[in-house]
Design an enzyme around this catalytic site. Structure first.
Site, short mmCIF file in Angstrom:
data_model
loop_
_atom_site.label_atom_id
_atom_site.label_comp_id
_atom_site.label_asym_id
_atom_site.label_seq_id
_atom_site.Cartn_x
_atom_site.Cartn_y
_atom_site.Cartn_z
N HIS A 28 0.84 -1.21 0.00
CA HIS A 28 0.00 0.00 0.00
C HIS A 28 0.87 1.25 0.00
O HIS A 28 2.07 1.21 0.27
CB HIS A 28 -0.95 0.01 1.20
CG HIS A 28 -0.28 0.04 2.54
ND1 HIS A 28 0.19 1.20 3.12
CD2 HIS A 28 0.00 -0.95 3.42
CE1 HIS A 28 0.72 0.92 4.30
NE2 HIS A 28 0.63 -0.38 4.51
N CYS A 75 3.82 -4.70 6.42
CA CYS A 75 3.33 -4.44 5.07
C CYS A 75 4.46 -3.92 4.20
O CYS A 75 5.53 -3.55 4.68
CB CYS A 75 2.21 -3.39 5.11
SG CYS A 75 0.64 -4.02 5.74
#
Length: 142
Positions: free
Chosen positions: A99, A115
């Protein structure tokens, strides 16, 4: 008989050359090299982009392996980390995602909770590419 063998060898050479020139895989593949903190994006087996990323900092883990992107969300908010924004989130293993991040100064070094973070523009480009091509594969190595 010697002519047959030469023709067969020439044919196999052309066949092998064709196989080696063809793309290794179809679709979108994001390859993340954690040691270099870089992502290379391939489209139909050909390199398209290379970008800096941030993966897990000390005490956290970014999983290694090969994954298929599942849920894709133009804007997601972390349920685990105080509603932190995760623009252009592409989830590939449970709560792990690629992301965008607004902490672009940290790109190129380990800074996340696991992440894979990209600049907002790069995340948008990858998201759009994956959406237009029916998804993506994520390959992560240490």
């Amino acid at each position: 008989m010697a002519g047959f063998h030469r023709a067969r060898t020439a044919f196999l050479g052309v066949l092998l050359t064709g196989i080696l020139i063809e793309p290794a895989s179809a679709g979108v593949v994001a390859r993340i090299d954690q040691s270099r903190q870089r992502m290379r994006v391939y489209v139909d087996g050909y390199p398209a982009y290379e970008w800096p990323v941030s993966t897990a900092r000390r005490g956290y883990v970014t999983p290694s392996g090969r994954f298929r992107v599942g849920l894709m969300a133009p804007m997601w908010r972390s349920r685990k980390y105080h509603g932190s924004p995760m623009p252009h989130a592409m989830f590939f293993r449970g709560g792990y995602a690629i992301h965008g991040t607004y902490a672009t100064g940290a790109l190129g070094r380990r800074a996340s909770h696991g992440c894979i973070r990209l600049s907002p523009g790069h995340a948008a480009a990858l998201f759009g590419l994956a959406r237009s091509r029916g998804g993506a594969t994520v390959v992560i190595r240490d």
